[in-house]
Design an enzyme around this catalytic site. Structure first.
Site, PDB file in Angstrom:
ATOM      1  CB  CYS A 172      -4.636  -2.016   3.938  1.00 42.71           C
ATOM      2  SG  CYS A 172      -3.855  -2.352   5.558  1.00 42.71           S
ATOM      3  CE  LYS A 184      -7.174   1.213   3.500  1.00 41.68           C
ATOM      4  NZ  LYS A 184      -5.974   1.467   4.338  1.00 41.68           N
ATOM      5  CD  GLU A 201      -2.662   0.988   2.692  1.00 42.81           C
ATOM      6  OE1 GLU A 201      -3.610   1.775   2.861  1.00 42.81           O
ATOM      7  OE2 GLU A 201      -2.352   0.091   3.512  1.00 42.81           O
TER       8      GLU A 201
END
Length: 654
Positions: A174, A123, A54
């Protein structure tokens, strides 16, 4: 012939590289250099896709530096350079970066291949608790509708697909993995066989185990391969540390794990995306769950040419029914043994029987069936004397097996008798005009089946006398190979406790029971049974060499391997041969593996199904592994093996 039989890419495997670059905090161009170096190394190693952590182009632990124009401009410049250089790099690259889109800053993954950006995925879920402050800098991508930004699709609902193959993947970042409603769910339903996760999860005690649990669960629940690549120790600063954990799971199983607390590292894993697609095909509820759920997922194609390397980044278990891990093997044996015991207990209780009859030869299968019966009677509070065991020596019975049978029955405290079938067999051979009755040493299949059939006749008639039922002993491997005479003991009974147990597992079940369920004396006898050659013992020893089952049907360790992959996953025979070669090449040459796989295919598809269509009840032990027509496997009794044999012969070298 398959282009290159020895290359995993010829069999539907896609090579995933999870990388942990050396991190330069807030220096995107320096990070670009690290990215390119790892991409070139991964490409040379045959990687098809490279998964970075990430925010890998900027670093993750920058806090308020994410709001600095200089940093964001430098990231965009590094991204453009990476796209340009990707024309010289074979694999697809999935990199992390902060990106401004329509006045908001997003934590993104850029998918890059062949000199262009295929898509940008933001994200969805931004942690803002404990040590996390992501909402301070970033906007959530959860509500973003797919749209073009500078000619590149931007949004969370994207699947990337190499045309004409199972190589399709989706991206999450994540925290997206940690939430109940993961972004990967609609992607998987829309066809992504692989999910990649770019992570920068800081490490604390126990975090590694949590990640493993989540990745394993996601890959199993979504019927996919799951690749997780976390930021490395170069991110460590102020109050937090990072470990660079890399994980690849497939359908709930760990395929590869990288070394933690390292930088500039590369971990490779070959994932079987064809197998993933096949599992989804067989599981109707997977597709049912996606109706009206994943209709807005965009699909972007890319060009892909599989590598031709012959190295294989994946462990293939030699004994797929027998776990390598000792604690898991113990758990599996505990479950299997108790499933068998309680299945028999239920049949005894429901029939109101207080007696069972069982033939005890001193071999593996009858030994295991007998100890299952003993435990079932113990738990029901019925005396073991109500188990009536008969050893029935024939023309080929060895002294060792007969003695073990008698010793075992005595040690277990059941009612034991010896019933010599030879006089009755001689009379039947004479009545049917068999040459043996005229003094000729003809030991054909009729000679063998007369003995096997008489044993079954005696057991069924004895069950009537004892007011009980016959406990069967034939196992799953024998059913698969048709190594059972129709209507006799290894095929027919009133209830067969072993029908769900492959031969390779039964050996471990006996050893497990010997150590945990019985006294030392009984345990020694059980151990003795395990040392004996697998044989039907139907031909007199003086006729020549000892009769060995595996000389006829092949090594059970190979045939159980074939059984697992042919029935459980429906793989092509050439792929089964490839996997078998990877598992067994230190012991068997490819020509031997092919030879016995041919035997398996012929026996399984051509000469065995009519026997499986008429088997008694018995407990299922293995997911997807029952051969009862009422269970996992249904097939026409009059099928044939032609197309499977053709595929094997055309694609596997002799």
């Amino acid at each position: 012939m398959t282009k290159n039989f020895y290359s995993p890419a010829s069999h539907g495997f896609v090579r995933v590289a999870c990388v942990t670059p050396k991190v330069h905090l807030g220096d995107p161009m320096a990070n670009l250099t690290e990215h390119l170096s790892l991409a070139e190394r991964a490409g040379a190693a045959g990687a098809d896709i490279v998964v970075y952590p990430e925010l890998s182009l900027s670093a993750y632990s920058l806090d308020d530096l994410f709001t600095q124009e200089v940093l964001l401009d430098a990231v965009k410049e590094a991204l453009a350079a990476l796209i340009f250089f990707s024309t010289k790099i074979r694999p697809v690259l999935v990199v992390g970066l902060p990106l401004r889109v329509d006045g908001a800053l997003y934590n993104c993954a850029a998918v890059i291949a062949n000199g262009k950006a295929l898509g940008i995925v933001p994200k969805s879920y931004l942690p803002n608790y404990r040590e996390y402050y992501e909402r301070r800098y970033f906007a959530s991508g959860a509500g973003v509708v797919n749209r073009l930004v500078d000619g590149v699709l931007f949004g969370t609902k994207q699947v990337f697909a190499a045309g004409g193959s199972a190589f399709t993947f989706g991206v999450e970042i994540c925290e997206d993995l940690w939430v109940p409603n993961t972004p990967a769910t609609p992607l998987a339903v829309a066809g992504a066989n692989l999910i990649v996760n770019l992570s920068a999860s800081p490490v604390v005690i126990g975090k590694s185990r949590a990640r493993k649990r989540l990745c394993a669960a996601a890959s199993e629940r979504l019927f996919c391969a799951y690749a997780y690549s976390a930021a490395g120790p170069g991110e460590s600063t102020t109050d937090l540390a990072w470990d660079g954990q890399s994980l690849v799971y497939e359908l709930g199983n760990l395929i590869a794990e990288g070394e933690r607390f390292t930088s500039d590292s590369l971990m490779l894993a070959d994932v079987d995306l064809e197998r993933v697609a096949a599992e989804r095909l067989k599981t109707g509820t997977f597709h049912d769950s996606g109706q009206g759920f994943a209709t807005d997922v965009a699909r972007t194609g890319f060009d892909w040419k599989p590598h031709e390397l012959t190295d294989f980044h994946r462990q293939v278990a030699r004994f797929p029914y027998v776990p390598d891990d000792a604690s898991r093997l113990d758990e599996d044996c505990y479950e299997a043994f108790n499933i068998q015991v309680h299945g028999l207990m239920q049949r005894v209780s429901s029939t109101g029987s207080q007696n069972v009859v069982i033939g005890v030869s001193g071999g593996l299968d009858s030994t295991h069936a007998l100890i299952v019966a003993c435990k079932a009677f113990d738990r029901l509070g019925i005396p073991r004397a109500n188990i009536h065991g008969y050893t029935m020596p024939g023309f080929g019975t060895s002294t060792g097996s007969k003695n073990d049978a008698l010793k075992l029955m005595k040690a277990l405290g059941i009612s034991a008798e010896e019933l010599d079938i030879r006089p009755a067999a001689k009379r039947m051979l004479m009545d049917i005009g068999h040459p043996y009755a005229q003094g000729e040493k003809v030991y054909d299949i009729v000679f063998e089946n007369v003995q096997a059939g008489l044993r079954t006749d005696f057991l069924f008639r004895l069950a009537g006398i004892k007011k009980g039922f016959v406990v069967g002993t034939g196992d799953l491997s024998e059913l698969a190979l048709g190594w059972c005479t129709y209507g006799v003991g290894d095929h027919m009974s009133h209830y067969n406790v072993n029908c769900g147990a492959p031969k390779t597992l039964i050996q471990h079940l006996i050893r497990w029971a010997a150590n945990r369920e019985f006294d030392a004396k009984t345990g020694r006898i059980l151990t003795s049974v395990l040392t004996r050659e697998i044989s039907p013992e139907l031909i007199p020893i003086e006729a020549g060499q000892i009769q060995r089952t595996e000389d006829k049907v092949g090594p059970y360790e190979l045939q159980d391997f074939n059984l697992y992959y042919i029935t459980r996953f429906g793989l092509k025979p050439s792929k089964v041969a490839f996997l078998s070669y990877q598992a067994w090449k230190d012991k068997y040459e490819l020509r031997v593996i092919r030879q016995w796989l041919e035997v398996f295919l012929y026996r399984f598809f051509t000469i065995s199904q009519f026997k499986r269509s008429a088997v008694p009840n018995g407990p299922k032990l293995i997911s997807g592994g029952a051969l009862s027509p009422r269970g996992d496997w249904r097939a026409p009794s009059d099928g044939n093996a032609k197309i499977w044999l053709d595929e094997l012969r055309e694609n596997v070298p002799e």
